[in-house]
Design a protein around this motif. Structure first.
Motif, PDB file in Angstrom:
ATOM      1  N   ILE A  28       0.837  -1.206   0.000  1.00 58.64           N
ATOM      2  CA  ILE A  28       0.000   0.000   0.000  1.00 58.64           C
ATOM      3  C   ILE A  28       0.870   1.253   0.000  1.00 58.64           C
ATOM      4  CG2 ILE A  28      -1.604   1.367   1.392  1.00 58.64           C
ATOM      5  CD1 ILE A  28      -2.900  -1.278   2.267  1.00 58.64           C
ATOM      6  N   LEU A  29       1.865   1.293   0.888  1.00 65.41           N
ATOM      7  CA  LEU A  29       2.729   2.469   0.994  1.00 65.41           C
ATOM      8  C   LEU A  29       3.574   2.651  -0.268  1.00 65.41           C
ATOM      9  CD1 LEU A  29       3.842   2.025   4.709  1.00 65.41           C
ATOM     10  CD2 LEU A  29       2.100   3.562   3.817  1.00 65.41           C
ATOM     11  N   ARG A  30       4.063   1.538  -0.807  1.00 63.70           N
ATOM     12  CA  ARG A  30       4.893   1.618  -2.014  1.00 63.70           C
ATOM     13  C   ARG A  30       4.073   2.113  -3.201  1.00 63.70           C
ATOM     14  NH1 ARG A  30       7.480  -3.826  -3.029  1.00 63.70           N
ATOM     15  NH2 ARG A  30       5.410  -4.308  -3.854  1.00 63.70           N
TER      16      ARG A  30
ATOM     17  N   ALA B 197      -8.409  -2.730   1.184  1.00 65.02           N
ATOM     18  CA  ALA B 197      -7.693  -1.451   1.069  1.00 65.02           C
ATOM     19  C   ALA B 197      -6.529  -1.576   0.101  1.00 65.02           C
ATOM     20  CB  ALA B 197      -7.205  -0.995   2.446  1.00 65.02           C
ATOM     21  N   ALA B 198      -5.826  -2.714   0.135  1.00 65.82           N
ATOM     22  CA  ALA B 198      -4.671  -2.913  -0.740  1.00 65.82           C
ATOM     23  C   ALA B 198      -5.096  -3.039  -2.203  1.00 65.82           C
ATOM     24  CB  ALA B 198      -3.898  -4.155  -0.307  1.00 65.82           C
ATOM     25  N   SER B 199      -6.106  -3.858  -2.471  1.00 68.75           N
ATOM     26  CA  SER B 199      -6.536  -4.047  -3.860  1.00 68.75           C
ATOM     27  C   SER B 199      -7.127  -2.760  -4.433  1.00 68.75           C
ATOM     28  CB  SER B 199      -7.556  -5.187  -3.951  1.00 68.75           C
ATOM     29  OG  SER B 199      -8.692  -4.921  -3.160  1.00 68.75           O
ATOM     30  N   THR B 200      -7.880  -2.015  -3.624  1.00 63.64           N
ATOM     31  CA  THR B 200      -8.429  -0.741  -4.095  1.00 63.64           C
ATOM     32  C   THR B 200      -7.316   0.260  -4.363  1.00 63.64           C
ATOM     33  OG1 THR B 200     -10.446  -1.113  -2.802  1.00 63.64           O
ATOM     34  CG2 THR B 200     -10.026   1.140  -3.556  1.00 63.64           C
TER      35      THR B 200
ATOM     36  N   ILE C  36     -17.134   0.488   7.608  1.00 58.09           N
ATOM     37  CA  ILE C  36     -15.798   1.090   7.591  1.00 58.09           C
ATOM     38  C   ILE C  36     -15.312   1.260   6.156  1.00 58.09           C
ATOM     39  CG2 ILE C  36     -13.379   0.703   8.217  1.00 58.09           C
ATOM     40  CD1 ILE C  36     -14.417  -0.713  10.746  1.00 58.09           C
ATOM     41  N   LEU C  37     -15.483   0.239   5.335  1.00 55.26           N
ATOM     42  CA  LEU C  37     -14.984   0.299   3.957  1.00 55.26           C
ATOM     43  C   LEU C  37     -15.774   1.284   3.096  1.00 55.26           C
ATOM     44  CD1 LEU C  37     -14.390  -3.506   3.276  1.00 55.26           C
ATOM     45  CD2 LEU C  37     -12.647  -1.762   3.661  1.00 55.26           C
ATOM     46  N   ARG C  38     -17.079   1.419   3.373  1.00 57.53           N
ATOM     47  CA  ARG C  38     -17.924   2.281   2.555  1.00 57.53           C
ATOM     48  C   ARG C  38     -17.984   3.714   3.054  1.00 57.53           C
ATOM     49  NH1 ARG C  38     -22.071  -0.472  -0.531  1.00 57.53           N
ATOM     50  NH2 ARG C  38     -21.769  -2.731  -0.480  1.00 57.53           N
TER      51      ARG C  38
END
Length: 958
Positions: free
Chosen positions: A200-202, A349-352, A508-510
């Motif tokens: 995610i950070l990269r 969160a990572a895939s999005t 949380i995601l939405r």
């Protein structure tokens, strides 16, 4: 309409540095008030949205100018005191490192703080509104729709960044968002939590680097001598399927929000040719550009009839930050990595993030910030703004049914009106939905007062009738899309809508918040046939959460000395789990049992083959105490005796044959469910204990289901071997109460977690409550009958009420002596109940037996006393209580701090408990000092029970 003049986005938004150094929000409040007033004017004059004078929009001290609008006054937010320059809400360990930066943050910290404290703008009643009143009437032309986006200059600029199409329409250049999400999820599904955080950070860094590189290339040209004219940069068009259907929507929001024009037009010139959109006279499109983009080969769409010329007043009232997980800092995301239930959210969160980065970089490579200076001048599109647009759209989009006519379930069935055009494909409408100004400002609550009523066209006949009754056509009064009150709203009260019955992971995601004690919470569980085998001994570390009662088991509230220590450790008819590869699996799960399983769970051959290979059946434990039907049916089959299986198997193929649960089978099933969910809960608590240790000052959670389980307090652990070392254990409920309420907001007697750390703890609490609810369902015979057995009856199983031959005593299951011993033990429990006045009185005695003086000394630790703290204000949370006593008696002397809450509402019960070393506690009791918190004089006494507020040692009236 305002006259256009040279200006900047910052000037339009009032984003001046005035007051920033003083922690003063007055400049931001004034600027937001102007934007809300402009928005209100735009709603009525351009969008033709009808709202009564009783509806107003407020945010802190900012209002839309409505007469008698309720003003909410707030002090400076905590974030203004922090030195954290990125504007993120601190969770305790953020610092100023690059990997601690929040993503998708726009505008200034002062502006963001206005939204942080109120969950965005609030819609309130300036005067009382009655049930049946129409609160909002919205023409379809005022909505942000796929047709509007496709016709906009921003949408066409994105289309011009796509490779040319041989044929097709606007949306044919884009891929379905769900398809792309699955594609990126496949890339990271096998990554562990650490790798996901790094990825995610990269990826965020890659996006920012790509934009900076492209801007540098644009400044220098594409090479050549410095004295020569720079060459035109080369651009790479995005191949078909690279950009999702949401990409044009994000670009539209960015254009309308961040333009340097007061009123940027949706379409600057409807007569302008497709090939020229966005280009300036100084930078006309090249022939190569025209030939290689999808813009040149698709038909131009027209804006919806009657749509506003600009949506900027709406876009500029949207929150400047929405704390979805795609925006969280590293330490906030790390909380999702502490155990498996949080991993799914981290993967999302990572895939999005991967998808957003891929789309952003594709647009950067296609030159979106260089080729269209009149739409997207350099600097208008940035990575932060791209993430902001994604989070705003995700949290604000409404289903397409809000646009359709009443009774229409999908766009394919939409009847287009005379004043309407419906140009985009139906599946795109279904996927993207719509955004509705003002309606999307309403906050969520279960006690919502409004109902959305889809449009009813003129002269339409709708079918009336419910269920299986006859339906007949009836004339219905026509009306446009509107919001109607189904409850009265008092003057000054906030108007709420309901976002849907989502569990906390989805909330949380939405939307970036979580609801405490959410009844929709559930946790994913896995079940295999090796988890359910008979003729085995109970694990040595398993202690049932209930004890013997008149039906063979009793609630955990009874004394430890009454536990049935014999039957759980024996193999007489009880069922437990075994290790993978055990011979018991094959002997217990015979061919007959497998076929019975297949029939009673309605499983297909693939599912059964998967179970035989040792793979998991995926189910969910629910916080409402109900059981997943397939899982429960599998447990019924797994706990049947071998003779019971053989008898049922012989009759199974006869039509109408139903599986019958004998009284003994019911007892075995109850024992097994207790064992299974106790194991699951203990495993979850153990994982949380390991994962949260580094985040919360080396906290040590109590990980057993015994001695109170999640409600464990150190007094319950008296004499427990696990507590004989120098470790102070904290029960989950006490830990949650102490830490989760720091970032919450109370709405209508319910608490909502807003800060990421509070959201994650609330997410985990929902998983724990779901497993605990399953345990509670078997904690007493009465609950077992009203939940488990009732659900089995609904699943068409037969529940026997009378005693029958005990087939668990047949050879190969257990000796008759063992079963007789178990039976006598059951009678003993029954007799004990009679001796204390029957079952209800016996339960009261069980509660009394647990009410012991809370002094304890373990190992070399001094004794401690639990104090009962009465007369607490409902607004006082555990953190407030902890800080108060820490200030008076020292932080090291406040061993535990807990405020019980109502399970249904999450509201404080008005009293709490504080545990301190004996000498310090006695000082507090005997000093006569007054204790006052939140304006309430506390009543301090020694607690002599876990649930009573009465102590035998006076505290001197606070």
């Amino acid at each position: 309409m305002m006259t256009e003049e040279e200006t900047t986005y910052e000037e339009i938004m009032g984003l001046t540095p005035n007051g920033e150094d003083k922690g003063d929000t007055s400049a931001s409040v004034e600027a937001l008030s102007k934007r809300l007033l402009n928005f209100r004017t735009w709603l009525s004059e351009e969008a033709h949205v009808i709202t009564p004078p009783s509806v107003c929009v407020v945010n802190g001290e900012a209002t839309d100018g409505t007469k008698n609008a309720p003003v909410l006054s707030f002090g400076p937010p905590p974030s203004t005191v922090s030195s954290n320059s990125n504007g993120g809400a601190s969770s305790g360990t953020s610092g100023n490192k690059p990997d601690a930066k929040r993503c998708g943050m726009i505008d200034t910290e002062m502006d963001r703080s206005l939204y942080d404290r109120t969950m965005g703008c609030q819609v309130r009643a300036a005067k009382e509104m009655k049930k049946g009143d129409v609160m909002l009437t919205v023409p379809r032309a005022a909505m942000v729709t796929p047709d509007l986006v496709a016709a906009s200059d921003a949408g066409r600029a994105v289309l011009a960044c796509c490779e040319g199409l041989q044929r097709g329409g606007f949306w044919d250049a884009f891929e379905n968002t769900v398809v792309l999400e699955k594609k990126f999820h496949e890339k990271i599904k096998n990554n562990n939590a650490t790798n996901l955080l790094v990825k995610i950070l990269r990826e965020r860094g890659r996006a920012e680097t790509a934009m900076a590189k492209k801007e540098k290339e644009n400044e220098k040209g594409d090479g050549g001598d410095s004295e020569q004219q720079p060459q035109t940069p080369k651009y790479k068009m995005a191949p078909k399927g690279t950009l999702s259907t949401r990409a044009p929507v994000f670009a539209f929001l960015i254009h309308q929000r961040f333009s340097n024009s007061h009123n940027p037009p949706v379409v600057a010139n409807t007569e302008q040719s497709l090939a020229e959109v966005g280009y300036s006279q100084e930078n006309p499109p090249s022939d190569e550009d025209n030939q290689n983009t999808a813009l040149a080969t698709t038909e131009k769409l027209m804006p919806p009839p009657g749509s506003p010329s600009t949506f900027a007043p709406y876009a500029r009232t949207l929150p400047s930050a929405i704390p979805l997980p795609i925006c969280w800092k590293r330490n906030e995301l790390a909380l999702l990595a502490v155990c498996n239930p949080g991993l799914a959210s981290l993967q999302d969160a990572a895939s999005t993030t991967l998808q957003l980065v891929s789309e952003f970089m594709a647009l950067v490579d296609a030159g979106i910030s260089q080729r269209f200076p009149t739409v997207f001048p350099p600097g208008l599109i940035t990575w932060e703004r791209w993430v902001w647009a994604a989070s705003v759209y995700t949290s604000r989009v409404l289903p397409v049914q809000c646009y359709l006519n009443k009774g229409e379930k999908a766009s394919q069935s939409h009847v287009v009106g005379d004043d309407e055009i419906f140009q985009s494909p139906a599946d795109v409408w279904n996927e993207l939905g719509v955004m509705i100004p003002l309606l999307d400002m309403l906050n969520h609550d279960d006690s919502a007062q409004v109902t959305w009523e889809p449009a009813v066209p003129d002269d339409v006949m709708l079918l009336n009738g419910e269920g299986g009754g006859e339906k007949e056509e009836a004339q219905v009064e026509s009306h446009p899309p509107r919001t109607v009150l189904h409850k009265r709203v008092k003057k000054g009260s906030q108007v709420y809508t309901h976002y849907g019955n989502w569990n906390n992971q989805e909330l949380i995601l939405r939307y970036g918040f979580a609801q405490m004690n959410n009844t929709n919470d559930e946790v994913r569980i896995g079940w295999t046939i090796q988890d359910c085998c008979g003729n085995v001994k109970a694990p040595s570390d398993y202690t049932p959460t209930f004890v013997k009662d008149d039906a063979g088991a009793a609630p955990s509230g009874e004394g430890e000395e009454n536990r049935d220590a014999k039957s759980p450790s024996s193999s007489g008819g009880l069922v437990y789990s075994v290790e993978s590869g055990s011979n018991t699996i094959g002997s217990w799960w015979t061919k007959n049992r497998i076929e019975v399983l297949e029939k009673n769970t309605s499983s297909d051959a693939n599912t059964i083959a998967m179970l035989k290979q040792g793979k998991h059946l995926v189910a969910y434990a629910k916080s409402d105490g109900t059981f997943h039907p397939i899982f429960l049916s599998a447990c019924v089959v797994g706990t049947m005796s071998p003779t019971g299986i053989d008898k049922y198997f012989e009759k199974m193929k006869e039509e109408g044959t139903k599986l019958t649960l004998t009284k003994k089978h019911q007892t075995v099933l109850r024992h097994y469910l207790d064992f299974y969910f106790a194991r699951k809960l203990e495993k979850l608590l153990t994982n949380l204990n390991k994962g949260l240790n580094d985040h919360f000052n080396n906290v040590q959670l109590w990980t057993k289901t015994s001695q109170g389980g999640v409600h464990y307090t150190s007094s319950n652990g008296e004499g427990d071997k696990a507590s004989s070392d120098d470790v102070t254990y904290t029960g989950w409920q006490a830990f949650f109460d102490m830490h989760a309420y720091n970032g919450t907001m109370e709405v209508e007697k319910k608490y909502y977690a807003l800060a990421p750390d509070s959201c994650v703890l609330t997410l985990y609490d929902g998983h724990i409550r779901s497993l605990q609810a399953s345990l509670d369902a078997v904690s007493t015979q009465e609950k077992f009958e009203t939940t488990v057995l009732k659900q089995l009856e609904d699943l068409d199983f037969i529940i026997m009420q009378e005693e029958t031959e005990d087939d668990y005593a047949k050879p190969g299951i257990g000796s008759s002596e063992k079963n007789k011993s178990s039976e006598n033990s059951g009678k003993g429990g029954k007799q004990s109940g009679k001796g204390s006045g029957g079952k209800n009185n016996n339960e009261k005695e069980q509660q009394k037996s647990g009410r012991r003086r809370n002094r304890r000394g373990k190992g070399d630790r001094p004794a401690a006393i639990k104090l009962h703290i009465g007369n607490l204000a409902y607004a006082t949370n555990p953190s407030d209580l902890f800080n108060f006593f820490s200030k008076l008696y020292g932080r090291e002397n406040v061993l535990e701090c807990h405020i019980p809450t109502e399970r249904d509402t999450g509201k404080s019960r008005g009293f709490g408990f504080v545990t301190m070393p004996e000498q310090v506690a006695l000082k507090a009791l005997q000093s006569g000092r007054k204790h006052e918190v939140d304006g309430r004089l506390l009543k301090v006494a020694e607690s002599n029970s876990a649930g009573s507020g009465k102590g035998n040692r006076g505290g001197g009236g606070g």
